[in-house]
Design a protein around this motif. Structure first.
Motif, PDB file in Angstrom:
ATOM      1  N   MET A   1       0.816  -1.184   0.000  1.00  0.00           N
ATOM      2  CA  MET A   1       0.000   0.000   0.000  1.00  0.00           C
ATOM      3  C   MET A   1       0.865   1.255   0.000  1.00  0.00           C
ATOM      4  O   MET A   1       0.579   2.183  -0.752  1.00  0.00           O
ATOM      5  CB  MET A   1      -0.909  -0.004   1.231  1.00  0.00           C
ATOM      6  N   ASN A   2       1.896   1.267   0.835  1.00  0.00           N
ATOM      7  CA  ASN A   2       2.771   2.444   0.906  1.00  0.00           C
ATOM      8  C   ASN A   2       3.493   2.691  -0.412  1.00  0.00           C
ATOM      9  O   ASN A   2       3.655   3.836  -0.817  1.00  0.00           O
ATOM     10  CB  ASN A   2       3.778   2.298   2.050  1.00  0.00           C
ATOM     11  N   ILE A   3       3.939   1.629  -1.074  1.00  0.00           N
ATOM     12  CA  ILE A   3       4.607   1.791  -2.373  1.00  0.00           C
ATOM     13  C   ILE A   3       3.641   2.407  -3.369  1.00  0.00           C
ATOM     14  O   ILE A   3       4.004   3.302  -4.137  1.00  0.00           O
ATOM     15  CB  ILE A   3       5.148   0.433  -2.884  1.00  0.00           C
ATOM     16  N   SER A   4       2.417   1.945  -3.354  1.00  0.00           N
ATOM     17  CA  SER A   4       1.408   2.476  -4.258  1.00  0.00           C
ATOM     18  C   SER A   4       1.127   3.949  -3.961  1.00  0.00           C
ATOM     19  O   SER A   4       0.985   4.755  -4.879  1.00  0.00           O
ATOM     20  CB  SER A   4       0.120   1.650  -4.132  1.00  0.00           C
ATOM     21  N   ASN A   6       3.222   6.102  -2.502  1.00  0.00           N
ATOM     22  CA  ASN A   6       4.415   6.894  -2.838  1.00  0.00           C
ATOM     23  C   ASN A   6       4.604   7.042  -4.342  1.00  0.00           C
ATOM     24  O   ASN A   6       5.020   8.093  -4.820  1.00  0.00           O
ATOM     25  CB  ASN A   6       5.661   6.273  -2.216  1.00  0.00           C
ATOM     26  N   SER A   7       4.315   5.985  -5.083  1.00  0.00           N
ATOM     27  CA  SER A   7       4.542   6.028  -6.535  1.00  0.00           C
ATOM     28  C   SER A   7       3.358   6.604  -7.299  1.00  0.00           C
ATOM     29  O   SER A   7       3.504   7.048  -8.432  1.00  0.00           O
ATOM     30  CB  SER A   7       4.832   4.623  -7.058  1.00  0.00           C
ATOM     31  N   GLY A   8       2.167   6.592  -6.688  1.00  0.00           N
ATOM     32  CA  GLY A   8       0.976   7.072  -7.389  1.00  0.00           C
ATOM     33  C   GLY A   8       0.427   6.068  -8.372  1.00  0.00           C
ATOM     34  O   GLY A   8      -0.369   6.410  -9.242  1.00  0.00           O
ATOM     35  N   VAL A   9       0.851   4.815  -8.247  1.00  0.00           N
ATOM     36  CA  VAL A   9       0.421   3.769  -9.174  1.00  0.00           C
ATOM     37  C   VAL A   9      -0.312   2.680  -8.397  1.00  0.00           C
ATOM     38  O   VAL A   9       0.190   2.176  -7.394  1.00  0.00           O
ATOM     39  CB  VAL A   9       1.634   3.161  -9.914  1.00  0.00           C
ATOM     40  N   PHE A  10      -1.491   2.328  -8.870  1.00  0.00           N
ATOM     41  CA  PHE A  10      -2.262   1.241  -8.269  1.00  0.00           C
ATOM     42  C   PHE A  10      -2.162   0.067  -9.228  1.00  0.00           C
ATOM     43  O   PHE A  10      -2.645   0.136 -10.358  1.00  0.00           O
ATOM     44  CB  PHE A  10      -3.720   1.683  -8.077  1.00  0.00           C
ATOM     45  N   THR A  11      -1.516  -0.994  -8.801  1.00  0.00           N
ATOM     46  CA  THR A  11      -1.233  -2.112  -9.691  1.00  0.00           C
ATOM     47  C   THR A  11      -2.509  -2.688 -10.295  1.00  0.00           C
ATOM     48  O   THR A  11      -3.538  -2.821  -9.634  1.00  0.00           O
ATOM     49  CB  THR A  11      -0.435  -3.218  -8.962  1.00  0.00           C
ATOM     50  N   THR A  12      -2.446  -3.040 -11.576  1.00  0.00           N
ATOM     51  CA  THR A  12      -3.629  -3.537 -12.287  1.00  0.00           C
ATOM     52  C   THR A  12      -4.084  -4.891 -11.768  1.00  0.00           C
ATOM     53  O   THR A  12      -5.234  -5.259 -11.961  1.00  0.00           O
ATOM     54  CB  THR A  12      -3.358  -3.635 -13.797  1.00  0.00           C
TER      55      THR A  12
END
Length: 94
Positions: A1-4, A6-12
């Protein structure tokens, strides 16, 4: 969740839903009497709620919302919006 976050990307892989037809009315053999509903993954629902809470907190603390913003706010409703509109009209007429 934190990576998402920070990066602004929600994995498909997490944007997965099961679409199920839900019967609305009348004859069950008519396709137009159904509406689709999407059953989302629990993780994406939790993630969405976290993002929503962070945005609301940010908008509230930085005074981004105006007094005429009624949607998506706690303790605010269409009743309050209608009351404000009618009150403003009455003040202009008086």
């Amino acid at each position: 969740m934190n990576i998402s976050l920070n990066s602004g990307v929600f994995t498909t892989r997490l944007v997965y839903s099961i679409i199920t037809p839900l019967h609305k009315k009348c004859y069950k053999n008519n396709v137009t009497n159904y509406r689709p509903i999407s059953l989302l993954m629990s993780f994406s629902k939790i993630f969405e709620k976290i993002i929503y809470n962070r945005l609301i907190t940010h908008f509230t603390s930085t005074n981004i919302f105006t007094n005429s913003q009624f949607g998506f706010r706690n303790k605010s409703s269409t009743d309050k919006a209608a009351y404000t509109l009618i009150n403003n009209i009455n003040m202009i007429i008086s």
